[in-house]
Design an enzyme around this catalytic site. Structure first.
Site: not given
Length: 208
Positions: A9, A82
Protein backbone atom coordinates in the site's frame (compact mmCIF):
# COMPACT_ATOMS: atom_id res chain seq x y z
CA UNK A 1 0.93 -19.75 -16.33
CA UNK A 2 0.00 -16.55 -14.53
CA UNK A 3 1.87 -13.40 -13.52
CA UNK A 4 1.31 -12.32 -9.93
CA UNK A 5 1.90 -8.69 -8.95
CA UNK A 6 2.33 -8.19 -5.19
CA UNK A 7 2.08 -4.52 -4.21
CA UNK A 8 2.42 -2.81 -0.86
CA UNK A 9 0.00 0.00 0.00
CA UNK A 10 0.90 3.69 -0.27
CA UNK A 11 2.29 5.76 2.57
CA UNK A 12 0.34 6.70 5.71
CA UNK A 13 1.12 9.21 8.43
CA UNK A 14 1.90 6.30 10.75
CA UNK A 15 4.54 5.12 8.27
CA UNK A 16 6.21 8.52 8.51
CA UNK A 17 5.95 8.51 12.30
CA UNK A 18 7.27 4.90 12.38
CA UNK A 19 4.34 3.67 14.39
CA UNK A 20 3.26 0.04 14.43
CA UNK A 21 0.14 -0.06 12.26
CA UNK A 22 -0.74 -3.72 12.07
CA UNK A 23 -4.50 -4.01 11.87
CA UNK A 24 -5.16 -0.38 12.80
CA UNK A 25 -7.24 1.01 9.95
CA UNK A 26 -5.15 4.01 8.95
CA UNK A 27 -5.62 5.89 5.69
CA UNK A 28 -3.23 6.99 2.96
CA UNK A 29 -1.72 10.44 3.35
CA UNK A 30 -1.33 12.85 0.44
CA UNK A 31 2.09 11.46 -0.48
CA UNK A 32 0.73 7.90 -0.27
CA UNK A 33 -2.00 8.76 -2.76
CA UNK A 34 0.63 10.30 -5.05
CA UNK A 35 2.76 7.14 -4.93
CA UNK A 36 -0.27 5.01 -5.76
CA UNK A 37 -1.14 7.28 -8.68
CA UNK A 38 2.42 7.16 -10.05
CA UNK A 39 2.50 3.38 -9.78
CA UNK A 40 -0.96 3.05 -11.29
CA UNK A 41 0.12 5.17 -14.26
CA UNK A 42 3.18 2.95 -14.76
CA UNK A 43 0.99 -0.16 -14.82
CA UNK A 44 -1.88 1.29 -16.84
CA UNK A 45 -1.19 -0.73 -19.99
CA UNK A 46 -0.96 -4.07 -18.21
CA UNK A 47 -4.04 -6.26 -18.41
CA UNK A 48 -5.10 -7.74 -15.08
CA UNK A 49 -7.85 -10.32 -14.66
CA UNK A 50 -8.51 -9.59 -11.00
CA UNK A 51 -7.28 -7.63 -7.98
CA UNK A 52 -7.32 -8.91 -4.40
CA UNK A 53 -6.87 -6.48 -1.53
CA UNK A 54 -6.59 -6.37 2.20
CA UNK A 55 -9.78 -4.87 3.62
CA UNK A 56 -7.82 -2.17 5.51
CA UNK A 57 -8.30 1.32 4.06
CA UNK A 58 -4.66 2.00 3.25
CA UNK A 59 -4.51 -1.10 1.06
CA UNK A 60 -7.99 -0.98 -0.43
CA UNK A 61 -7.66 2.69 -1.45
CA UNK A 62 -4.33 1.84 -3.08
CA UNK A 63 -6.03 -1.04 -4.90
CA UNK A 64 -8.83 1.24 -6.12
CA UNK A 65 -6.23 3.63 -7.55
CA UNK A 66 -4.39 0.72 -9.19
CA UNK A 67 -7.62 -0.58 -10.73
CA UNK A 68 -8.21 2.67 -12.65
CA UNK A 69 -11.07 2.17 -15.13
CA UNK A 70 -10.44 -1.53 -15.69
CA UNK A 71 -13.64 -3.56 -15.74
CA UNK A 72 -12.32 -6.28 -13.44
CA UNK A 73 -13.23 -7.57 -9.96
CA UNK A 74 -11.63 -5.92 -6.92
CA UNK A 75 -12.09 -8.30 -4.01
CA UNK A 76 -11.38 -7.79 -0.31
CA UNK A 77 -9.92 -10.84 1.41
CA UNK A 78 -9.39 -11.04 5.17
CA UNK A 79 -6.41 -13.36 4.68
CA UNK A 80 -4.52 -10.36 3.29
CA UNK A 81 -4.98 -8.19 6.39
CA UNK A 82 -1.76 -7.05 8.06
CA UNK A 83 0.02 -8.84 10.89
CA UNK A 84 -1.47 -7.91 14.25
CA UNK A 85 0.81 -6.27 16.83
CA UNK A 86 -1.65 -6.57 19.69
CA UNK A 87 -1.08 -4.15 22.56
CA UNK A 88 1.79 -2.46 20.67
CA UNK A 89 -0.38 -1.18 17.81
CA UNK A 90 -0.09 2.57 17.48
CA UNK A 91 3.14 2.71 19.49
CA UNK A 92 6.24 4.32 17.98
CA UNK A 93 8.83 1.68 17.17
CA UNK A 94 11.28 3.46 19.46
CA UNK A 95 9.01 2.92 22.48
CA UNK A 96 8.32 -0.81 22.27
CA UNK A 97 10.23 -3.22 24.56
CA UNK A 98 13.77 -4.15 23.63
CA UNK A 99 12.86 -7.73 22.75
CA UNK A 100 10.68 -6.42 19.93
CA UNK A 101 13.91 -5.83 17.96
CA UNK A 102 13.73 -9.52 17.06
CA UNK A 103 10.86 -8.59 14.74
CA UNK A 104 13.38 -7.52 12.10
CA UNK A 105 16.72 -8.70 13.45
CA UNK A 106 15.88 -12.30 14.37
CA UNK A 107 12.37 -13.19 13.13
CA UNK A 108 12.82 -16.89 13.95
CA UNK A 109 12.95 -15.91 17.64
CA UNK A 110 10.33 -13.15 17.58
CA UNK A 111 7.76 -13.41 20.37
CA UNK A 112 4.38 -11.89 19.59
CA UNK A 113 3.09 -9.33 22.12
CA UNK A 114 -0.14 -9.99 24.02
CA UNK A 115 -3.06 -10.20 21.57
CA UNK A 116 -0.55 -10.09 18.71
CA UNK A 117 0.14 -12.50 15.90
CA UNK A 118 3.15 -14.73 15.32
CA UNK A 119 5.08 -15.05 12.09
CA UNK A 120 3.85 -18.62 11.85
CA UNK A 121 0.23 -17.43 11.89
CA UNK A 122 0.92 -14.83 9.19
CA UNK A 123 2.64 -17.39 6.97
CA UNK A 124 -0.24 -19.84 7.50
CA UNK A 125 -2.73 -17.22 6.27
CA UNK A 126 -0.49 -16.44 3.31
CA UNK A 127 -0.12 -20.11 2.44
CA UNK A 128 -3.88 -20.63 2.61
CA UNK A 129 -4.34 -17.78 0.13
CA UNK A 130 -1.66 -19.25 -2.14
CA UNK A 131 -3.16 -22.73 -2.07
CA UNK A 132 -6.80 -21.75 -2.45
CA UNK A 133 -6.67 -18.60 -4.59
CA UNK A 134 -3.36 -18.09 -6.38
CA UNK A 135 -2.60 -21.65 -7.50
CA UNK A 136 -6.11 -22.41 -8.86
CA UNK A 137 -6.21 -19.03 -10.63
CA UNK A 138 -2.93 -19.78 -12.40
CA UNK A 139 -4.80 -22.36 -14.48
CA UNK A 140 -7.30 -19.87 -15.92
CA UNK A 141 -5.92 -16.34 -15.51
CA UNK A 142 -3.02 -14.47 -17.09
CA UNK A 143 -2.41 -11.81 -14.47
CA UNK A 144 -3.44 -11.17 -10.85
CA UNK A 145 -2.69 -8.22 -8.56
CA UNK A 146 -2.53 -8.36 -4.77
CA UNK A 147 -2.44 -5.14 -2.74
CA UNK A 148 -1.63 -5.61 0.92
CA UNK A 149 1.00 -4.89 3.57
CA UNK A 150 4.68 -5.20 4.41
CA UNK A 151 4.59 -8.24 6.67
CA UNK A 152 1.70 -10.02 4.95
CA UNK A 153 3.32 -9.60 1.54
CA UNK A 154 6.57 -10.98 2.91
CA UNK A 155 4.62 -13.96 4.22
CA UNK A 156 3.38 -14.65 0.71
CA UNK A 157 6.80 -14.13 -0.83
CA UNK A 158 8.81 -16.35 1.52
CA UNK A 159 6.26 -19.08 0.87
CA UNK A 160 6.59 -18.62 -2.89
CA UNK A 161 10.40 -18.59 -2.53
CA UNK A 162 10.35 -21.68 -0.28
CA UNK A 163 12.17 -19.83 2.50
CA UNK A 164 11.94 -20.20 6.27
CA UNK A 165 10.84 -17.61 8.81
CA UNK A 166 14.51 -16.88 9.57
CA UNK A 167 14.63 -15.31 6.08
CA UNK A 168 11.44 -13.32 6.56
CA UNK A 169 13.05 -9.90 6.00
CA UNK A 170 15.91 -10.97 3.76
CA UNK A 171 16.34 -9.39 0.36
CA UNK A 172 14.90 -6.10 -0.86
CA UNK A 173 12.58 -4.35 1.61
CA UNK A 174 9.24 -3.59 -0.01
CA UNK A 175 8.73 0.17 0.08
CA UNK A 176 5.30 1.78 -0.17
CA UNK A 177 3.79 0.96 -3.59
CA UNK A 178 6.72 -1.33 -4.36
CA UNK A 179 5.93 -4.08 -6.90
CA UNK A 180 7.19 -7.66 -6.78
CA UNK A 181 6.30 -9.98 -9.65
CA UNK A 182 6.16 -13.77 -9.78
CA UNK A 183 5.33 -16.29 -12.45
CA UNK A 184 2.92 -18.90 -11.13
CA UNK A 185 2.59 -22.23 -12.91
CA UNK A 186 0.54 -24.43 -10.61
CA UNK A 187 2.85 -25.10 -7.67
CA UNK A 188 5.93 -23.77 -9.49
CA UNK A 189 6.77 -20.19 -8.52
CA UNK A 190 9.48 -17.96 -10.01
CA UNK A 191 10.29 -14.38 -9.00
CA UNK A 192 10.83 -12.20 -12.07
CA UNK A 193 10.89 -8.72 -10.45
CA UNK A 194 12.06 -7.83 -6.94
CA UNK A 195 11.50 -4.44 -5.36
CA UNK A 196 10.39 -2.42 -8.40
CA UNK A 197 9.36 1.17 -7.70
CA UNK A 198 8.29 3.79 -10.20
CA UNK A 199 9.13 6.92 -8.21
CA UNK A 200 12.25 8.57 -6.86
CA UNK A 201 12.72 7.11 -3.37
CA UNK A 202 12.92 9.32 -0.32
CA UNK A 203 13.88 8.47 3.25
CA UNK A 204 10.33 7.81 4.34
CA UNK A 205 8.09 4.93 5.27
CA UNK A 206 8.11 2.54 8.19
CA UNK A 207 6.28 -0.28 9.81
CA UNK A 208 3.75 -2.23 7.70
Amino acid sequence: MMELYIIRHGETDWNVQKKLQGRSDTELNEYGIKLAEITSEALKDIDFDIIYSSPLKRAYTTAEIMKRDRDIPLIKDDRLIEMCFGIYEGAPASEVPANFKNFFDDPAHYTAPPQGETYEEVVARAQDFIDNVIVPASETMKRMMIVAHGALNRGIMISLNHEGIDKFWSGVFQRNCCVNIFEIDGNDYTMIENGKIFYEPETRGGFT
